[in-house]
Design a protein around this motif. Structure first.
Motif, PDB file in Angstrom:
ATOM      1  N   ALA A   1       7.887 -15.529  -3.470  1.00 37.56           N
ATOM      2  CA  ALA A   1       7.890 -14.863  -4.632  1.00 37.56           C
ATOM      3  C   ALA A   1       6.701 -14.289  -4.970  1.00 37.56           C
ATOM      4  CB  ALA A   1       8.639 -15.707  -5.858  1.00 37.56           C
ATOM      5  N   LEU A   2       5.826 -15.038  -4.742  1.00 33.79           N
ATOM      6  CA  LEU A   2       4.188 -14.378  -5.035  1.00 33.79           C
ATOM      7  C   LEU A   2       3.715 -13.313  -4.258  1.00 33.79           C
ATOM      8  CD1 LEU A   2       1.869 -17.617  -5.490  1.00 33.79           C
ATOM      9  CD2 LEU A   2       2.514 -15.842  -7.154  1.00 33.79           C
ATOM     10  N   GLY A   3       4.309 -13.592  -2.680  1.00 31.45           N
ATOM     11  CA  GLY A   3       4.047 -12.321  -1.857  1.00 31.45           C
ATOM     12  C   GLY A   3       4.788 -11.198  -2.368  1.00 31.45           C
ATOM     13  N   LEU A   4       6.152 -11.279  -2.924  1.00 29.14           N
ATOM     14  CA  LEU A   4       6.923 -10.148  -3.106  1.00 29.14           C
ATOM     15  C   LEU A   4       6.057  -9.489  -4.544  1.00 29.14           C
ATOM     16  CD1 LEU A   4      10.454 -11.313  -3.203  1.00 29.14           C
ATOM     17  CD2 LEU A   4       9.622  -9.660  -1.660  1.00 29.14           C
ATOM     18  N   LEU A   5       5.585 -10.364  -5.348  1.00 29.58           N
ATOM     19  CA  LEU A   5       4.680  -9.828  -6.485  1.00 29.58           C
ATOM     20  C   LEU A   5       3.394  -9.027  -5.966  1.00 29.58           C
ATOM     21  CD1 LEU A   5       5.005  -9.781  -9.525  1.00 29.58           C
ATOM     22  CD2 LEU A   5       3.534 -11.894  -9.441  1.00 29.58           C
ATOM     23  N   ILE A   6       3.060  -9.684  -5.075  1.00 27.36           N
ATOM     24  CA  ILE A   6       1.585  -8.907  -4.659  1.00 27.36           C
ATOM     25  C   ILE A   6       1.969  -7.523  -4.086  1.00 27.36           C
ATOM     26  CG2 ILE A   6      -0.403  -9.109  -3.145  1.00 27.36           C
ATOM     27  CD1 ILE A   6      -0.364 -12.342  -3.542  1.00 27.36           C
ATOM     28  N   SER A   7       2.930  -7.665  -3.297  1.00 22.57           N
ATOM     29  CA  SER A   7       3.311  -6.314  -2.364  1.00 22.57           C
ATOM     30  C   SER A   7       3.747  -5.064  -3.467  1.00 22.57           C
ATOM     31  CB  SER A   7       4.717  -6.627  -1.586  1.00 22.57           C
ATOM     32  OG  SER A   7       5.755  -6.625  -2.503  1.00 22.57           O
ATOM     33  N   ILE A   8       4.034  -5.376  -4.587  1.00 22.38           N
ATOM     34  CA  ILE A   8       4.225  -4.228  -5.617  1.00 22.38           C
ATOM     35  C   ILE A   8       3.048  -3.607  -6.263  1.00 22.38           C
ATOM     36  CG2 ILE A   8       6.759  -5.046  -6.139  1.00 22.38           C
ATOM     37  CD1 ILE A   8       5.630  -5.659  -8.854  1.00 22.38           C
ATOM     38  N   ILE A   9       2.046  -4.335  -6.038  1.00 19.63           N
ATOM     39  CA  ILE A   9       0.638  -4.027  -6.496  1.00 19.63           C
ATOM     40  C   ILE A   9       0.534  -2.478  -5.715  1.00 19.63           C
ATOM     41  CG2 ILE A   9      -1.984  -3.928  -6.568  1.00 19.63           C
ATOM     42  CD1 ILE A   9      -1.530  -7.050  -6.492  1.00 19.63           C
TER      43      ILE A   9
ATOM     44  N   MET B   1       0.915   2.238  -6.018  1.00 21.55           N
ATOM     45  CA  MET B   1       1.536   3.309  -6.659  1.00 21.55           C
ATOM     46  C   MET B   1       3.070   2.865  -6.392  1.00 21.55           C
ATOM     47  SD  MET B   1      -0.544   4.940  -7.780  1.00 21.55           S
ATOM     48  CE  MET B   1      -0.211   6.846  -7.930  1.00 21.55           C
ATOM     49  N   ASP B   2       3.805   3.099  -7.507  1.00 20.27           N
ATOM     50  CA  ASP B   2       5.344   3.104  -7.246  1.00 20.27           C
ATOM     51  C   ASP B   2       5.867   3.854  -6.228  1.00 20.27           C
ATOM     52  OD1 ASP B   2       8.220   3.753  -8.038  1.00 20.27           O
ATOM     53  OD2 ASP B   2       8.040   1.842  -9.115  1.00 20.27           O
ATOM     54  N   LEU B   3       6.758   3.331  -5.280  1.00 19.22           N
ATOM     55  CA  LEU B   3       7.086   4.243  -4.067  1.00 19.22           C
ATOM     56  C   LEU B   3       7.930   5.352  -4.447  1.00 19.22           C
ATOM     57  CD1 LEU B   3       8.033   1.361  -1.574  1.00 19.22           C
ATOM     58  CD2 LEU B   3       6.106   2.853  -1.812  1.00 19.22           C
ATOM     59  N   THR B   4       8.657   5.216  -5.804  1.00 17.24           N
ATOM     60  CA  THR B   4       9.714   6.442  -6.347  1.00 17.24           C
ATOM     61  C   THR B   4       9.007   7.182  -7.169  1.00 17.24           C
ATOM     62  OG1 THR B   4      11.608   4.848  -5.908  1.00 17.24           O
ATOM     63  CG2 THR B   4      11.943   6.835  -7.358  1.00 17.24           C
ATOM     64  N   THR B   5       8.205   6.621  -8.274  1.00 15.49           N
ATOM     65  CA  THR B   5       7.775   7.716  -9.334  1.00 15.49           C
ATOM     66  C   THR B   5       6.324   7.640  -9.304  1.00 15.49           C
ATOM     67  OG1 THR B   5       7.249   5.605 -10.721  1.00 15.49           O
ATOM     68  CG2 THR B   5       9.351   6.614 -10.845  1.00 15.49           C
ATOM     69  N   ALA B   6       5.482   7.126  -8.263  1.00 18.31           N
ATOM     70  CA  ALA B   6       4.132   7.150  -8.145  1.00 18.31           C
ATOM     71  C   ALA B   6       3.479   6.758  -9.325  1.00 18.31           C
ATOM     72  CB  ALA B   6       3.738   8.594  -7.652  1.00 18.31           C
ATOM     73  N   THR B   7       3.863   5.678 -10.047  1.00 16.27           N
ATOM     74  CA  THR B   7       3.295   5.449 -11.167  1.00 16.27           C
ATOM     75  C   THR B   7       2.470   4.005 -10.823  1.00 16.27           C
ATOM     76  OG1 THR B   7       5.115   6.064 -12.672  1.00 16.27           O
ATOM     77  CG2 THR B   7       3.606   4.369 -13.501  1.00 16.27           C
ATOM     78  N   PRO B   8       1.348   3.915 -11.316  1.00 14.49           N
ATOM     79  CA  PRO B   8       0.355   2.811 -11.060  1.00 14.49           C
ATOM     80  C   PRO B   8       1.086   1.463 -11.593  1.00 14.49           C
ATOM     81  CG  PRO B   8      -0.944   4.613 -11.538  1.00 14.49           C
ATOM     82  CD  PRO B   8       0.516   4.731 -11.990  1.00 14.49           C
ATOM     83  N   ARG B   9       1.038   0.342 -10.602  1.00 12.91           N
ATOM     84  CA  ARG B   9       1.538  -0.717 -10.981  1.00 12.91           C
ATOM     85  C   ARG B   9       0.534  -1.883 -10.614  1.00 12.91           C
ATOM     86  NH1 ARG B   9       7.320  -0.669  -7.665  1.00 12.91           N
ATOM     87  NH2 ARG B   9       5.569  -0.573  -6.195  1.00 12.91           N
TER      88      ARG B   9
ATOM     89  N   ASN C   1      -6.504  -0.392 -13.548  1.00 15.00           N
ATOM     90  CA  ASN C   1      -7.074   0.495 -13.508  1.00 15.00           C
ATOM     91  C   ASN C   1      -8.440   0.770 -12.455  1.00 15.00           C
ATOM     92  OD1 ASN C   1      -5.927   2.006 -15.478  1.00 15.00           O
ATOM     93  ND2 ASN C   1      -6.888   0.662 -17.313  1.00 15.00           N
ATOM     94  N   ASN C   2      -8.232  -0.214 -11.361  1.00 12.57           N
ATOM     95  CA  ASN C   2      -8.930  -0.335 -10.337  1.00 12.57           C
ATOM     96  C   ASN C   2      -8.663   0.688  -9.321  1.00 12.57           C
ATOM     97  OD1 ASN C   2     -10.748  -0.827  -7.890  1.00 12.57           O
ATOM     98  ND2 ASN C   2     -10.891  -2.903  -8.922  1.00 12.57           N
ATOM     99  N   ILE C   3      -9.457   1.708  -8.873  1.00 11.87           N
ATOM    100  CA  ILE C   3      -9.009   2.678  -8.128  1.00 11.87           C
ATOM    101  C   ILE C   3      -8.735   2.167  -6.437  1.00 11.87           C
ATOM    102  CG2 ILE C   3     -11.465   3.286  -7.351  1.00 11.87           C
ATOM    103  CD1 ILE C   3      -8.318   5.942  -7.740  1.00 11.87           C
ATOM    104  N   ASN C   4      -9.481   1.040  -6.365  1.00  8.88           N
ATOM    105  CA  ASN C   4      -9.283   0.287  -5.152  1.00  8.88           C
ATOM    106  C   ASN C   4      -8.054  -0.097  -4.765  1.00  8.88           C
ATOM    107  OD1 ASN C   4     -11.859   0.605  -4.006  1.00  8.88           O
ATOM    108  ND2 ASN C   4     -12.470  -0.655  -5.770  1.00  8.88           N
ATOM    109  N   LEU C   5      -7.336  -0.564  -6.096  1.00 12.85           N
ATOM    110  CA  LEU C   5      -5.803  -1.129  -5.819  1.00 12.85           C
ATOM    111  C   LEU C   5      -4.517  -0.073  -6.003  1.00 12.85           C
ATOM    112  CD1 LEU C   5      -6.289  -4.293  -8.274  1.00 12.85           C
ATOM    113  CD2 LEU C   5      -6.342  -4.118  -5.657  1.00 12.85           C
TER     114      LEU C   5
ATOM    115  N   ILE D   1     -16.869  -3.050   0.276  1.00 15.18           N
ATOM    116  CA  ILE D   1     -17.031  -4.151  -0.294  1.00 15.18           C
ATOM    117  C   ILE D   1     -16.088  -4.729  -1.060  1.00 15.18           C
ATOM    118  CG2 ILE D   1     -18.804  -5.586  -1.691  1.00 15.18           C
ATOM    119  CD1 ILE D   1     -19.972  -4.763   1.041  1.00 15.18           C
ATOM    120  N   PHE D   2     -15.294  -4.087  -1.758  1.00 19.95           N
ATOM    121  CA  PHE D   2     -14.279  -4.729  -2.467  1.00 19.95           C
ATOM    122  C   PHE D   2     -13.267  -5.281  -1.632  1.00 19.95           C
ATOM    123  CE2 PHE D   2      -9.985  -4.044  -4.030  1.00 19.95           C
ATOM    124  CZ  PHE D   2      -9.880  -4.749  -5.494  1.00 19.95           C
TER     125      PHE D   2
END
Length: 502
Positions: free
Chosen positions: A173-181, A183-191, A195-199, A410-411
């Motif tokens: 479940a943790l892996g699934l949670l990390i995988s959604i970090i 942009m949303d694949l449908t709406t392109a909304t950051p998840r 507010n870190n551009i690297n993520l 470096i990030f």
């Protein structure tokens, strides 16, 4: 069977460059497997960034050879030091070490090498025969079935992970949670990007892989750096077993190879499970069971044949369904993702040339193992003398270099170290990181499949009940979760009592 794809895969592997990488990868895997505490998974995770600039055939050939080489290399430390080089070599200790104490270390290693060779050939042949049959099956898979496969992969691997079932499911479940970090694949909304551009582009799979598998191992080696150094037994006898010995062992090797292939088919199991299973069966079929544990060569051949046969067996669900059969095959899937090839049933239909390249790479690596093993097994004994602290420093250095080289950031190095510390905590808490890696891989597949299924069903969840394949897969997933609950164990108890009392 599409013979053109089969020949394309064979041609891809049989180039001078790829043959050289296979031999080099086998040698490297041999040395990694020989070092107590290291594993094939760690070596694959550490070297995965190197394949970024390689041709897919070259990268897959090298990684497959490391996998195969390390599977055998673990038996060297098991036989000479009574310390399994890899978890799968634990069963080899029981008869391998007594043989080395009797001055027959070469004989034990030779039996281990040839059993590994035959087990690897069996699994490669099974993989080659299974691929066309699976290819005709997976054309029936659409978005609904892909979602069901992803759900099954998470639940079954979580429930089959070593230790607590709940811990395994928690890790997945943790892996699934990390995988959604990202942009949303449908709406392109950051998840979950904070507010870190690297993520915004998500968590790089390879970064997580290096941190979860390599850093915890390095920290464990540092912890044990002050332990008493064991002295390896010397190899004074011949390494190549006699023909009569091999002939007598062949029924045992063939049976153990079959056990390894069958065990590898079950996602979440691995070489350690197959090795113990094969060892127990070898003892059960033996005429003189009292010799087991005292230095019986059958007790060396069985776990080693099964251990290497798992390689091909674990690749069958990996190739057919995109569900990695083990943490090592998860990294091989990661190598495909690096080259823009998404895991899943489409791998056989849309990337058949790459699929058969991987299959032939496993076969060639098995042949390379026999040659490299005969030439370098005695030399690899010196690897066991390298101090743990030195090995740990080398691993951490390579982790930093590899994680930085992916995006020159470096990030990414900091993120890798964070995953490493988290993986170390998971190890101490007896939580396997393997389901988390599977969650990272299957998360995007699950999300895409769900969104597309909702579009097909006009927002109705009933779409998952309209596909017989999806119903069966989701049913198996539900059973694998329910069996972990106290209620299921309570309901099963009366049936056990009835069976016990006839």
């Amino acid at each position: 069977m599409d013979t053109s794809l089969v020949m394309t895969g064979l041609t891809n592997v049989l180039t001078l460059t790829n043959i050289a990488f296979v031999v080099g990868g086998t040698l490297l895997g041999l040395f990694v497997g020989t070092m107590p505490g290291l594993s094939a998974t760690m070596a694959l995770a550490l070297l995965l960034p190197l394949t970024f600039t390689f041709d897919p055939a070259t990268g897959l050939s090298m990684l497959a050879s490391i996998y195969v080489g390390a599977s055998y290399g673990g038996s060297i430390a098991a036989i000479l030091l009574k310390t399994p080089g890899t978890p799968a070599a634990a069963a080899t200790v029981l008869d391998g070490y007594p043989l080395s104490q009797q001055g027959q270390a070469g004989k034990a290693l030779g039996i281990s090498l040839f059993a590994s060779f035959f087990g690897g050939l069996m699994s490669g042949a099974a993989l080659l025969l299974a691929a066309p049959l699976l290819g005709s099956l997976v054309v029936e898979f659409g978005p609904v079935e892909l979602f069901a496969i992803a759900v099954l992969g998470i639940t079954i691997i979580g429930s089959l992970a070593q230790g607590s079932v709940i811990n395994g499911l928690f890790s997945g479940a943790l892996g699934l949670l990390i995988s959604i970090i990202g942009m949303d694949l449908t709406t392109a909304t950051p998840r979950m990007t904070f507010n870190n551009i690297n993520l915004f582009s998500g968590v790089e799979f390879t970064i997580a892989l290096i941190g979860l598998f390599s850093i915890p191992q390095a920290l464990t080696l540092i912890e044990n750096a002050h332990r008493d150094n064991k002295v390896a037994s010397r190899i004074t006898d011949r390494l190549v077993p006699r023909f009569a010995e091999l002939k007598a062992l062949m029924p045992n090797i063939l049976r153990s190879g079959g056990i390894g292939i069958a065990t590898g088919l079950i996602p979440g199991t691995g070489g350690d499970t197959a090795s113990w299973f094969a060892y127990n069966e070898a003892k059960r079929f033996a005429k003189d069971k009292s010799r087991f544990g005292q230095g019986d060569i059958a007790g060396v051949a069985a776990p080693e044949a099964a251990n290497n046969a798992v390689v091909g067996g674990a690749l069958i669900p990996t190739i057919a369904l995109g569900i990695p059969g083990s943490s090592s095959t998860a990294i091989l899937l990661g190598a495909l993702m690096v080259h823009g090839i998404l895991p899943g049933p489409n791998l056989l239909t849309e990337h058949g040339d790459v699929t058969y390249t991987l299959i032939w790479a496993v076969m060639l690596s098995t042949v390379s193992l026999l040659i490299v093993g005969l030439l370098f097994t005695k030399a690899s004994v010196s690897v066991t003398k390298i101090p743990d602290g030195f090995v740990a420093c080398a691993i951490i250095t390579l982790c930093i270099i590899g994680s930085f080289a992916i995006n020159n950031r470096i990030f990414d190095v900091g993120l890798m170290l964070a995953f490493g510390l988290f993986g170390y905590w998971l190890k101490k808490a007896d939580v396997s990181p393997a389901p988390m890696v599977i969650g990272l891989i299957l998360g995007p597949v699950m999300e895409n499949g769900f969104h597309q299924s909702m579009l097909i069903g006009n927002g109705s969840y009933g779409v998952f009940l309209e596909s017989p394949i999806a119903v069966v897969l989701l049913g198996i997933a539900l059973i694998s979760v329910l069996q972990a609950t106290p209620l299921f164990r309570w309901l099963r108890a009366p049936f056990k009592r009835r069976l016990k009392h006839g």
